[in-house]
Design a protein around this motif. Structure first.
Motif, PDB file in Angstrom:
ATOM      1  N   GLN A 154       0.831  -1.205   0.000  1.00 23.18           N
ATOM      2  CA  GLN A 154       0.000   0.000   0.000  1.00 23.18           C
ATOM      3  C   GLN A 154       0.866   1.257   0.000  1.00 23.18           C
ATOM      4  OE1 GLN A 154      -3.172   0.113   2.956  1.00 23.18           O
ATOM      5  NE2 GLN A 154      -2.908   2.326   3.181  1.00 23.18           N
ATOM      6  N   SER A 155       1.892   1.263   0.858  1.00 25.92           N
ATOM      7  CA  SER A 155       2.796   2.416   0.894  1.00 25.92           C
ATOM      8  C   SER A 155       3.543   2.583  -0.412  1.00 25.92           C
ATOM      9  CB  SER A 155       3.794   2.252   2.051  1.00 25.92           C
ATOM     10  OG  SER A 155       3.141   2.217   3.296  1.00 25.92           O
ATOM     11  N   ALA A 156       3.980   1.470  -0.989  1.00 30.83           N
ATOM     12  CA  ALA A 156       4.718   1.532  -2.252  1.00 30.83           C
ATOM     13  C   ALA A 156       3.849   2.120  -3.361  1.00 30.83           C
ATOM     14  CB  ALA A 156       5.198   0.137  -2.641  1.00 30.83           C
ATOM     15  N   ARG A 157       2.565   1.775  -3.381  1.00 30.44           N
ATOM     16  CA  ARG A 157       1.669   2.331  -4.404  1.00 30.44           C
ATOM     17  C   ARG A 157       1.503   3.836  -4.209  1.00 30.44           C
ATOM     18  NH1 ARG A 157      -1.177  -2.516  -3.371  1.00 30.44           N
ATOM     19  NH2 ARG A 157      -2.604  -1.419  -1.953  1.00 30.44           N
ATOM     20  N   ALA A 158       1.315   4.266  -2.957  1.00 36.34           N
ATOM     21  CA  ALA A 158       1.137   5.700  -2.690  1.00 36.34           C
ATOM     22  C   ALA A 158       2.380   6.485  -3.084  1.00 36.34           C
ATOM     23  CB  ALA A 158       0.818   5.908  -1.209  1.00 36.34           C
ATOM     24  N   ILE A 159       3.552   5.952  -2.779  1.00 39.24           N
ATOM     25  CA  ILE A 159       4.805   6.629  -3.113  1.00 39.24           C
ATOM     26  C   ILE A 159       5.026   6.611  -4.619  1.00 39.24           C
ATOM     27  CG2 ILE A 159       7.322   6.442  -2.909  1.00 39.24           C
ATOM     28  CD1 ILE A 159       6.820   5.450  -0.004  1.00 39.24           C
ATOM     29  N   GLY A 160       4.738   5.487  -5.260  1.00 37.25           N
ATOM     30  CA  GLY A 160       4.956   5.368  -6.697  1.00 37.25           C
ATOM     31  C   GLY A 160       4.091   6.309  -7.515  1.00 37.25           C
ATOM     32  N   ARG A 161       2.896   6.624  -7.012  1.00 41.94           N
ATOM     33  CA  ARG A 161       2.006   7.532  -7.753  1.00 41.94           C
ATOM     34  C   ARG A 161       2.452   8.982  -7.648  1.00 41.94           C
ATOM     35  NH1 ARG A 161      -2.213   3.968  -5.712  1.00 41.94           N
ATOM     36  NH2 ARG A 161      -2.408   5.312  -3.870  1.00 41.94           N
ATOM     37  N   HIS A 162       3.260   9.297  -6.639  1.00 37.41           N
ATOM     38  CA  HIS A 162       3.671  10.687  -6.464  1.00 37.41           C
ATOM     39  C   HIS A 162       4.842  11.009  -7.381  1.00 37.41           C
ATOM     40  CE1 HIS A 162       5.004  14.405  -4.439  1.00 37.41           C
ATOM     41  NE2 HIS A 162       3.730  14.489  -4.073  1.00 37.41           N
ATOM     42  N   ARG A 163       4.888  12.246  -7.853  1.00 39.12           N
ATOM     43  CA  ARG A 163       5.898  12.626  -8.849  1.00 39.12           C
ATOM     44  C   ARG A 163       7.182  13.184  -8.236  1.00 39.12           C
ATOM     45  NH1 ARG A 163       0.907  14.580 -10.513  1.00 39.12           N
ATOM     46  NH2 ARG A 163       0.046  13.565 -12.358  1.00 39.12           N
ATOM     47  N   ASN A 164       7.130  13.561  -6.948  1.00 36.79           N
ATOM     48  CA  ASN A 164       8.281  14.286  -6.398  1.00 36.79           C
ATOM     49  C   ASN A 164       8.370  14.071  -4.886  1.00 36.79           C
ATOM     50  OD1 ASN A 164      10.424  15.972  -5.998  1.00 36.79           O
ATOM     51  ND2 ASN A 164       9.492  17.794  -6.876  1.00 36.79           N
ATOM     52  N   PHE A 165       8.639  12.839  -4.470  1.00 33.14           N
ATOM     53  CA  PHE A 165       8.743  12.503  -3.059  1.00 33.14           C
ATOM     54  C   PHE A 165      10.176  12.139  -2.719  1.00 33.14           C
ATOM     55  CE2 PHE A 165       8.274   9.133   0.358  1.00 33.14           C
ATOM     56  CZ  PHE A 165       7.999  10.025   1.377  1.00 33.14           C
ATOM     57  N   THR A 166      10.705  12.755  -1.668  1.00 31.95           N
ATOM     58  CA  THR A 166      12.042  12.443  -1.160  1.00 31.95           C
ATOM     59  C   THR A 166      11.908  11.859   0.236  1.00 31.95           C
ATOM     60  OG1 THR A 166      13.062  14.228  -2.446  1.00 31.95           O
ATOM     61  CG2 THR A 166      14.303  13.366  -0.567  1.00 31.95           C
ATOM     62  N   LEU A 167      12.523  10.701   0.452  1.00 26.27           N
ATOM     63  CA  LEU A 167      12.449   9.999   1.721  1.00 26.27           C
ATOM     64  C   LEU A 167      13.825  10.005   2.385  1.00 26.27           C
ATOM     65  CD1 LEU A 167      11.203   8.110   3.848  1.00 26.27           C
ATOM     66  CD2 LEU A 167      11.532   6.211   2.225  1.00 26.27           C
ATOM     67  N   LEU A 168      13.925  10.651   3.539  1.00 25.28           N
ATOM     68  CA  LEU A 168      15.154  10.644   4.330  1.00 25.28           C
ATOM     69  C   LEU A 168      15.023   9.588   5.430  1.00 25.28           C
ATOM     70  CD1 LEU A 168      15.796  14.485   4.768  1.00 25.28           C
ATOM     71  CD2 LEU A 168      16.406  12.991   2.862  1.00 25.28           C
ATOM     72  N   VAL A 169      16.047   8.778   5.585  1.00 26.00           N
ATOM     73  CA  VAL A 169      16.007   7.692   6.570  1.00 26.00           C
ATOM     74  C   VAL A 169      17.210   7.795   7.500  1.00 26.00           C
ATOM     75  CG1 VAL A 169      14.661   6.122   5.132  1.00 26.00           C
ATOM     76  CG2 VAL A 169      17.155   6.126   4.951  1.00 26.00           C
ATOM     77  N   ARG A 170      17.055   7.203   8.723  1.00 24.94           N
ATOM     78  CA  ARG A 170      18.046   7.412   9.777  1.00 24.94           C
ATOM     79  C   ARG A 170      19.008   6.245   9.962  1.00 24.94           C
ATOM     80  NH1 ARG A 170      14.281   9.375  14.808  1.00 24.94           N
ATOM     81  NH2 ARG A 170      13.728   7.156  14.718  1.00 24.94           N
ATOM     82  N   ASP A 171      18.927   5.218   9.130  1.00 26.04           N
ATOM     83  CA  ASP A 171      19.845   4.093   9.301  1.00 26.04           C
ATOM     84  C   ASP A 171      19.959   3.319   7.994  1.00 26.04           C
ATOM     85  OD1 ASP A 171      17.875   1.686   9.409  1.00 26.04           O
ATOM     86  OD2 ASP A 171      17.061   3.072  10.872  1.00 26.04           O
ATOM     87  N   GLU A 172      21.018   2.534   7.894  1.00 29.89           N
ATOM     88  CA  GLU A 172      21.306   1.807   6.657  1.00 29.89           C
ATOM     89  C   GLU A 172      20.244   0.747   6.358  1.00 29.89           C
ATOM     90  OE1 GLU A 172      23.475   2.474   4.482  1.00 29.89           O
ATOM     91  OE2 GLU A 172      25.166   3.510   5.425  1.00 29.89           O
ATOM     92  N   GLU A 173      19.713   0.082   7.387  1.00 31.11           N
ATOM     93  CA  GLU A 173      18.687  -0.930   7.160  1.00 31.11           C
ATOM     94  C   GLU A 173      17.422  -0.306   6.575  1.00 31.11           C
ATOM     95  OE1 GLU A 173      20.569  -0.660   9.753  1.00 31.11           O
ATOM     96  OE2 GLU A 173      21.228  -2.623  10.497  1.00 31.11           O
ATOM     97  N   SER A 174      17.031   0.873   7.086  1.00 33.64           N
ATOM     98  CA  SER A 174      15.872   1.566   6.532  1.00 33.64           C
ATOM     99  C   SER A 174      16.124   1.969   5.085  1.00 33.64           C
ATOM    100  CB  SER A 174      15.545   2.806   7.372  1.00 33.64           C
ATOM    101  OG  SER A 174      15.067   2.443   8.651  1.00 33.64           O
ATOM    102  N   LYS A 175      17.334   2.413   4.787  1.00 32.16           N
ATOM    103  CA  LYS A 175      17.650   2.797   3.405  1.00 32.16           C
ATOM    104  C   LYS A 175      17.598   1.588   2.478  1.00 32.16           C
ATOM    105  CE  LYS A 175      20.834   5.420   0.537  1.00 32.16           C
ATOM    106  NZ  LYS A 175      20.795   4.468  -0.598  1.00 32.16           N
TER     107      LYS A 175
END
Length: 337
Positions: free
Chosen positions: A134-155
């Motif tokens: 569900q999250s992947a679909r919401a992110i994929g539909r957006h044209r300009n989303f930047t995701l900052l993450v706090r650890d290597e596993e999250s990245k």
């Protein structure tokens, strides 16, 4: 860890934050920050104050629109800033442990498909494959989303599952900078989670004299008074958005001061909270660190803040308490010599 090394670490992490964010904060356009943490957890207020400190120090900016989860209005955001990026408050709620925040995040992506949306640094944890999709679909539909993450596993997780720009970035609380603590009154203070992220039910019977607390207890009257004071300080402004920001900022400052005062009481600290670890670094207090339920603390320390003399990654609660007591005794002995 010597003071100079601690200050160097804080400065290095603040500079890393700027490298991640500098191209996302336009000089000429306003910006919004959504999902203000109007909750008892002092750590979330530390993140918020770091976000405000970063914008002020590096860009001379204040957000044109802010909201909590329950008072967000797309219409008010559009009115306050017809253009400009939308930032979402950082923390540890990206995933399905704290579902309301993820639902809100995905709603914002749906409402503003043409706006730049930047998720400030988060830790990611999912339990449900369906929720990942569900999250992947919401992110994929957006044209300009930047995701900052706090650890290597999250990245690594985001790289595998999400179609967006992804960057590794330190927690925003480091943008607050060094903080002056109060004098300690206890040799050891244990700050242990009591919420759904606790690693387990700790057996503390072997340490009946150990003070054990969390920092999610607060006085509603104190919070309301701080909001009223913040509102009074902004009365010269005729803009509702500035009045709201002043109230929320005042509440965050009140919570952060409470948290710093609380942890400052320990000459040494034992904790499984990420932001007790981060704030202990900000005040220069030795602390033993245990992990939370899904590895968030360990992962962050591996990426950014581990390997200092101020923090010890304990193998167990008993190990952490033994280390903290030894260090507290050494500090007291040096002070008496």
């Amino acid at each position: 860890m010597e003071t100079q090394s601690r200050l160097a670490l804080i400065a290095r992490l603040e500079a890393a934050i700027h490298e991640c964010l500098k191209d996302h904060v336009p000089a000429e356009e306003p910006l919004a920050i959504l999902d203000f943490p109007d909750i008892r957890n002092c750590g979330d207020s530390a993140i918020w104050l770091g976000e405000m400190a970063y914008l002020a120090a590096r860009h001379g900016k204040r957000p044109a629109y802010v909201s909590r989860l329950d008072d967000f209005s797309a219409r008010q955001l559009e009115r306050a800033m017809p253009s400009g990026p939308i930032f979402i408050h950082g923390g540890g709620n990206f995933g399905d442990i704290w579902g309301a925040h993820q639902d809100f995040r995905e709603r914002v992506l749906e409402l503003f498909p043409d706006r730049p949306v930047v998720q400030l640094p988060q830790s990611i944890h999912y339990q449900s494959p369906e929720r990942i999709e569900q999250s992947a679909r919401a992110i994929g539909r957006h044209r300009n989303f930047t995701l900052l993450v706090r650890d290597e596993e999250s990245k690594a997780f985001a790289d595998r599952n999400f179609d967006c720009a992804i960057k590794l970035c330190p927690d925003m609380a480091f943008a607050i900078g060094p903080v002056e603590p109060a004098e300690p009154t206890l040799p050891v203070l244990a700050m242990l989670r009591v919420d759904r992220e606790k690693a387990g039910d700790a057996d503390l019977s072997a340490w009946p004299d150990l003070p054990v607390e969390d920092w999610i207890t607060e006085s509603p009257r104190s919070v309301q008074a701080s909001k009223a004071f913040g509102a009074a300080s902004a009365l010269l402004s005729l803009k509702p958005a500035e009045l709201r920001l002043a109230k929320l900022d005042a509440a965050a400052h009140n919570r952060f001061r409470r948290g710093i005062k609380q942890i400052s009481r320990g000459r040494t600290i034992v904790t499984d909270r990420l932001h007790v670890h981060i704030c202990s670094l900000l005040i220069g207090r030795p602390h033993a660190v245990l992990d939370n339920s899904y590895g968030k603390v360990r992962r962050f320390m591996a990426a950014f803040s581990g390997g200092t003399d101020l923090s010890y990654q304990a193998k167990s609660l008993g190990d952490g308490i033994a280390w903290a007591r030894q260090v507290a005794g050494d500090i007291a002995g040096k002070a008496a010599a």
